[in-house]
Design an enzyme around this catalytic site. Structure first.
Site, PDB file in Angstrom:
ATOM      1  N   TYR A   1     -38.125  38.532 -50.396  1.00  0.00           N
ATOM      2  CA  TYR A   1     -37.320  39.749 -50.525  1.00  0.00           C
ATOM      3  C   TYR A   1     -35.879  39.409 -50.855  1.00  0.00           C
ATOM      4  O   TYR A   1     -35.477  38.246 -50.791  1.00  0.00           O
ATOM      5  CB  TYR A   1     -37.398  40.580 -49.238  1.00  0.00           C
ATOM      6  CG  TYR A   1     -36.567  40.065 -48.079  1.00  0.00           C
ATOM      7  CD1 TYR A   1     -36.946  38.936 -47.367  1.00  0.00           C
ATOM      8  CD2 TYR A   1     -35.384  40.709 -47.697  1.00  0.00           C
ATOM      9  CE1 TYR A   1     -36.188  38.467 -46.300  1.00  0.00           C
ATOM     10  CE2 TYR A   1     -34.625  40.246 -46.631  1.00  0.00           C
ATOM     11  CZ  TYR A   1     -35.025  39.124 -45.939  1.00  0.00           C
ATOM     12  OH  TYR A   1     -34.269  38.657 -44.900  1.00  0.00           O
TER      13      TYR A   1
ATOM     14  N   LYS B   1     -36.194  32.973 -48.956  1.00  0.00           N
ATOM     15  CA  LYS B   1     -35.999  34.294 -48.353  1.00  0.00           C
ATOM     16  C   LYS B   1     -37.361  34.963 -48.219  1.00  0.00           C
ATOM     17  O   LYS B   1     -37.739  35.842 -49.002  1.00  0.00           O
ATOM     18  CB  LYS B   1     -35.013  35.131 -49.188  1.00  0.00           C
ATOM     19  CG  LYS B   1     -34.325  36.213 -48.363  1.00  0.00           C
ATOM     20  CD  LYS B   1     -33.033  36.662 -49.007  1.00  0.00           C
ATOM     21  CE  LYS B   1     -32.442  37.895 -48.364  1.00  0.00           C
ATOM     22  NZ  LYS B   1     -32.073  37.781 -46.963  1.00  0.00           N
TER      23      LYS B   1
ATOM     24  N   GLU C   1     -26.640  28.979 -38.274  1.00  0.00           N
ATOM     25  CA  GLU C   1     -26.380  30.265 -38.942  1.00  0.00           C
ATOM     26  C   GLU C   1     -26.737  31.402 -37.993  1.00  0.00           C
ATOM     27  O   GLU C   1     -27.143  31.175 -36.848  1.00  0.00           O
ATOM     28  CB  GLU C   1     -27.104  30.399 -40.287  1.00  0.00           C
ATOM     29  CG  GLU C   1     -28.603  30.479 -40.237  1.00  0.00           C
ATOM     30  CD  GLU C   1     -29.241  30.807 -41.611  1.00  0.00           C
ATOM     31  OE1 GLU C   1     -28.583  31.347 -42.510  1.00  0.00           O
ATOM     32  OE2 GLU C   1     -30.442  30.518 -41.747  1.00  0.00           O
TER      33      GLU C   1
ATOM     34  N   LEU D   1     -30.413  29.798 -44.957  1.00  0.00           N
ATOM     35  CA  LEU D   1     -30.540  30.527 -46.213  1.00  0.00           C
ATOM     36  C   LEU D   1     -29.231  30.306 -46.987  1.00  0.00           C
ATOM     37  O   LEU D   1     -28.144  30.464 -46.406  1.00  0.00           O
ATOM     38  CB  LEU D   1     -30.743  32.025 -45.949  1.00  0.00           C
ATOM     39  CG  LEU D   1     -30.937  32.819 -47.241  1.00  0.00           C
ATOM     40  CD1 LEU D   1     -32.347  32.619 -47.790  1.00  0.00           C
ATOM     41  CD2 LEU D   1     -30.686  34.299 -47.018  1.00  0.00           C
TER      42      LEU D   1
HETATM   43  N1  PDD Z   1     -29.959  38.683 -44.616  1.00  0.00           N
HETATM   44  N2  PDD Z   1     -28.977  33.864 -43.412  1.00  0.00           N
HETATM   45  C1  PDD Z   1     -30.033  34.659 -43.128  1.00  0.00           C
HETATM   46  C2  PDD Z   1     -31.068  34.141 -42.192  1.00  0.00           C
HETATM   47  C3  PDD Z   1     -30.132  35.936 -43.697  1.00  0.00           C
HETATM   48  O1  PDD Z   1     -31.196  36.712 -43.416  1.00  0.00           O
HETATM   49  C4  PDD Z   1     -29.104  36.393 -44.565  1.00  0.00           C
HETATM   50  C5  PDD Z   1     -29.155  37.736 -45.220  1.00  0.00           C
HETATM   51  C6  PDD Z   1     -28.010  35.538 -44.823  1.00  0.00           C
HETATM   52  C7  PDD Z   1     -26.882  35.934 -45.733  1.00  0.00           C
HETATM   53  O2  PDD Z   1     -27.286  35.930 -47.077  1.00  0.00           O
HETATM   54  P1  PDD Z   1     -26.567  36.853 -48.149  1.00  0.00           P
HETATM   55  O3  PDD Z   1     -25.109  36.563 -48.076  1.00  0.00           O
HETATM   56  O4  PDD Z   1     -27.157  36.422 -49.440  1.00  0.00           O
HETATM   57  O5  PDD Z   1     -26.874  38.290 -47.804  1.00  0.00           O
HETATM   58  C8  PDD Z   1     -28.000  34.285 -44.237  1.00  0.00           C
HETATM   59  C9  PDD Z   1     -30.272  39.907 -45.285  1.00  0.00           C
HETATM   60  C10 PDD Z   1     -29.108  40.696 -45.739  1.00  0.00           C
HETATM   61  C11 PDD Z   1     -31.318  40.677 -44.490  1.00  0.00           C
HETATM   62  O6  PDD Z   1     -32.259  40.038 -44.059  1.00  0.00           O
HETATM   63  O7  PDD Z   1     -31.220  41.898 -44.358  1.00  0.00           O
END
Ligand code: PDD
Length: 280
Positions: A31, A146, A178, A202
């Site tokens: 996703y 992801k 994280e 991620l």
């Molecule tokens: N989550 N680390 C994890 C485990 C995440 O699930 C996310 C983002 C990030 C940040 O990634 P980005 O800057 O590309 O949004 C880091 C999304 C937004 C979610 O699961 O809703």
């Protein structure tokens, strides 16, 4: 609400997927979450590059070039009259097949895309920051993908909520790596530090923008692991993510951390990121 499912724009209530979709049985899919600011997609191609990467790593053949989904997103914005701040959720599973673990010989990936109005976090909330808790990282060894398998993240978020915090700092092998749905940054004596890219985090798109911004602002950056003890010595701490942007962490496990307020480096980076997103 109109959503996109496998090539059709349909009312949300009619967007139904068979129970034997592999997303349902196995979490076998990937996703993305992309933000819209002032009706414009932010960093869309970077998100699509990560989608291609996630697909490749789980050996899922994408049914079409994901750059095409920009037009789908624009149409969803129009159909749902979403002009200001919104989020785009995109999910691609390996498709529908009888429940056998190994890949089905024939299955067409299920593609679901929805755009929803977003509540933009006011700057006063960012100034105040948020409390976090520390929790062991129970996730698998490929957090760079992801994937739809989010049970450890769900459990971590729930444990954080139960403890009166919004997010968790995940600890793996003594390192604060994280958040449950965000990347983690710390500032030590003016230097910005974040965990290096690799299988345990991620590779956040927001993280990448922050690192580039910091460089352009002359803020020294290090991509190095941060130990769970070092977190307590950080002058500033924040989470980053697509819908979160830069969210300072002001308490950990009930104790003041990261200076207990939004610090100057976090504030400068938030201003820069906001400008990149909104063009003002
Ligand atoms: N989550 N680390 C994890 C485990 C995440 O699930 C996310 C983002 C990030 C940040 O990634 P980005 O800057 O590309 O949004 C880091 C999304 C937004 C979610 O699961 O809703």
């Amino acid at each position: 609400m109109i959503v996109y499912l496998n090539g059709s724009f349909i009312p949300h209530e009619q967007a139904v997927v068979p129970v034997e979709d592999r997303a349902n049985n196995f979490g076998d899919g990937i996703y993305e979450v992309v933000s819209f600011a002032d009706g414009c997609l932010f960093a869309f191609e970077e998100h699509m590059d990560r989608l291609r990467y996630s697909a490749r790593e789980i050996q899922l053949d994408l049914p079409e070039d994901p750059s095409r989904y920009a037009a789908v997103a624009e149409r969803l914005m129009t159909e749902n009259s979403l002009a200001g701040y919104a989020s785009l959720y995109m999910q691609i599973s390996r498709g529908v097949a009888p429940r056998l673990h190994a890949f089905p010989a024939q299955a067409r990936p299920t593609v679901y895309i929805a755009a929803k109005p977003g509540k933009y976090v006011p700057d006063e909330d960012r100034e105040k920051g948020r409390p976090a808790v520390t929790l062991p990282d129970l996730r698998w060894g490929r957090c760079d993908i992801k994937s739809l398998n989010l049970l450890p993240n769900v459990l971590a978020k729930q444990a954080a909520a139960k403890a009166g915090a919004q997010d968790a700092i995940l600890i793996r092998d003594g390192m604060a790596i994280e958040g449950a749905a965000s990347n983690l940054f710390a500032v030590f004596n003016g230097t910005l530090v974040t965990h290096p890219k690799g299988p345990h985090i991620l590779g956040g798109i927001t993280r990448q923008h922050i690192l580039r911004l910091a460089e352009s602002l002359g803020i020294p950056c290090l991509e190095e692991p941060i130990s769970a003890e070092a977190v307590w010595k950080a002058d500033e701490l924040f989470f980053s993510g697509t819908m979160l942007e830069i969210m300072p962490i002001t308490k950990i496990d009930g104790k003041v951390a990261g200076g207990g307020r939004r610090g100057p480096v976090s504030a400068r980076l938030q201003t820069g990121l906001h400008r990149e997103m909104w063009g003002k």
